[in-house]
Design a protein around this motif. Structure first.
Motif, PDB file in Angstrom:
ATOM      1  N   HIS A   1       0.848  -1.180   0.000  1.00 28.38           N
ATOM      2  CA  HIS A   1       0.000   0.000   0.000  1.00 28.38           C
ATOM      3  C   HIS A   1       0.885   1.232   0.000  1.00 28.38           C
ATOM      4  CE1 HIS A   1      -3.701  -2.156   1.983  1.00 28.38           C
ATOM      5  NE2 HIS A   1      -3.268  -2.762   0.895  1.00 28.38           N
TER       6      HIS A   1
ATOM      7  N   SER B   1      -1.352  -2.248  -4.197  1.00 30.16           N
ATOM      8  CA  SER B   1      -2.540  -3.007  -3.800  1.00 30.16           C
ATOM      9  C   SER B   1      -3.572  -2.147  -3.087  1.00 30.16           C
ATOM     10  CB  SER B   1      -2.142  -4.167  -2.881  1.00 30.16           C
ATOM     11  OG  SER B   1      -1.260  -5.049  -3.533  1.00 30.16           O
ATOM     12  N   GLY B   2      -3.177  -0.949  -2.670  1.00 29.66           N
ATOM     13  CA  GLY B   2      -4.110  -0.074  -1.981  1.00 29.66           C
ATOM     14  C   GLY B   2      -3.481   1.267  -1.699  1.00 29.66           C
TER      15      GLY B   2
ATOM     16  N   PRO C   1      -8.399  -0.319  -3.943  1.00 23.48           N
ATOM     17  CA  PRO C   1      -8.797  -0.290  -2.539  1.00 23.48           C
ATOM     18  C   PRO C   1      -8.227   0.933  -1.810  1.00 23.48           C
ATOM     19  CG  PRO C   1      -8.105  -2.495  -3.149  1.00 23.48           C
ATOM     20  CD  PRO C   1      -7.739  -1.594  -4.301  1.00 23.48           C
TER      21      PRO C   1
ATOM     22  N   TYR D   1      -7.991   3.116   2.009  1.00 19.95           N
ATOM     23  CA  TYR D   1      -8.019   2.985   3.467  1.00 19.95           C
ATOM     24  C   TYR D   1      -7.911   4.381   4.060  1.00 19.95           C
ATOM     25  CZ  TYR D   1      -7.186  -1.908   2.403  1.00 19.95           C
ATOM     26  OH  TYR D   1      -7.294  -3.179   1.895  1.00 19.95           O
TER      27      TYR D   1
ATOM     28  N   ARG E   1     -12.015   0.143   1.806  1.00 24.63           N
ATOM     29  CA  ARG E   1     -11.923  -1.197   2.396  1.00 24.63           C
ATOM     30  C   ARG E   1     -11.620  -1.172   3.884  1.00 24.63           C
ATOM     31  NH1 ARG E   1     -11.071  -4.436  -2.145  1.00 24.63           N
ATOM     32  NH2 ARG E   1     -12.245  -3.427  -3.809  1.00 24.63           N
TER      33      ARG E   1
END
Length: 279
Positions: free
Chosen positions: A65, A90-91, A119, A121, A144
């Motif tokens: 991330h 990935s995020g 995704p 956060y 997410r």
């Protein structure tokens, strides 16, 4: 960690030190978080972004991330343009989120051309962010997870004792659950040498409903994992509950006096799912 398991350990690494990021891939963290915000000096921001983009142009061996820069500043837009479509990301972790519109704006800007959603956060690091916890948590399908940024929150609230953050912690745990998100990970433990203190803090976080924790150094990772994985007594207890429920699906009392109903059975399933992560 299996593909469908919730991460327990998230290791922050400065984005302007790509050689350290590469080493972090092999340190055992479930997720490596490349930090472009607080860990990078102002005069290193451009280099950190470029180095991270180059490194994540290919898929790394673990999920990665990226924590982008402040959403209300000039750097975040460039971060999103450079990183959101890379195969190795990935995020995205969004700092100092204070409203649902922060998440929606990033989700729209970072949407890949194929119509998917990277995704996101959200980090809640101010009193306003905590007050908006559920609204943020339910703001967009790309979100997410939510979590606290406790260092900034302490400063914003003027909190001196650790217990002064417990209400905010509980608020975030409840908001995540209410929005259908995974339990939040605990914020970092800043004393890198105090592993006993870290273990005690993780036990407290687990009791409050957190699942896993962010870390600043690889030495913290096994402590976090041990704290969040169930011990032998917990596993034995969960197995006894499921055995009793299989024999009699209705509510019942076990010989040791414990009452078993559907909620207790669900908790036992969660315990054993976590237990299967033991290495």
């Amino acid at each position: 960690m299996s593909a469908d398991a919730h991460p327990l350990t998230w290791l922050y690494v400065p984005g302007d030190r790509p050689e350290v990021v590469v080493k972090a891939f092999a340190c055992g963290a479930d997720v490596v978080v490349v930090d472009l915000e607080d860990a990078v000096a102002p005069d290193r921001k451009e280099y950190a972004r470029a180095a991270t983009a180059e490194l994540l142009g290919e898929t790394p061996p673990v999920p990665v991330h990226v924590r982008v820069n402040a959403l209300d500043g000039p750097l975040a837009e460039a971060d999103l343009r450079a990183l959101s479509a890379l195969p190795g990301v990935s995020g995205l972790r969004l700092p100092k989120v204070t409203s649902p519109s922060d998440v929606v704006r990033v989700a729209e800007r970072a949407a890949p051309a194929d119509g998917g959603a990277i995704p996101l956060y959200a980090l809640l690091e101010t009193a306003l962010g905590v007050e908006q916890a559920f609204a943020v948590a339910s703001s967009h399908r790309a979100l997410r997870g939510i979590a606290l940024g406790e260092a900034d929150l302490r400063a914003d609230l003027g909190v001196r004792e650790d217990a002064g953050l417990d209400w905010a912690r509980a608020r975030v745990v409840v908001a995540a659950r209410a929005a259908g998100l995974a339990p939040p990970a605990q914020s970092i433990y800043p004393d890198l040498l105090d592993l006993d203190g870290l273990a005690a803090s993780c036990a407290r976080g687990r009791a409050l409903g957190f699942l896993g924790r962010t870390a600043l150094h690889p030495r913290q990772l096994p402590v976090i994992e041990r704290a969040y994985l169930p011990g032998p007594e917990e596993i034995e207890s969960a197995e006894a509950v499921l055995k009793a429920a299989a024999a009699d699906p209705g509510a019942q009392a076990l010989p040791d006096g414990r009452f078993v109903d559907a909620a207790v059975v669900a908790a036992a399933h969660r315990t054993l799912a976590l237990a299967r992560r033991r290495r």
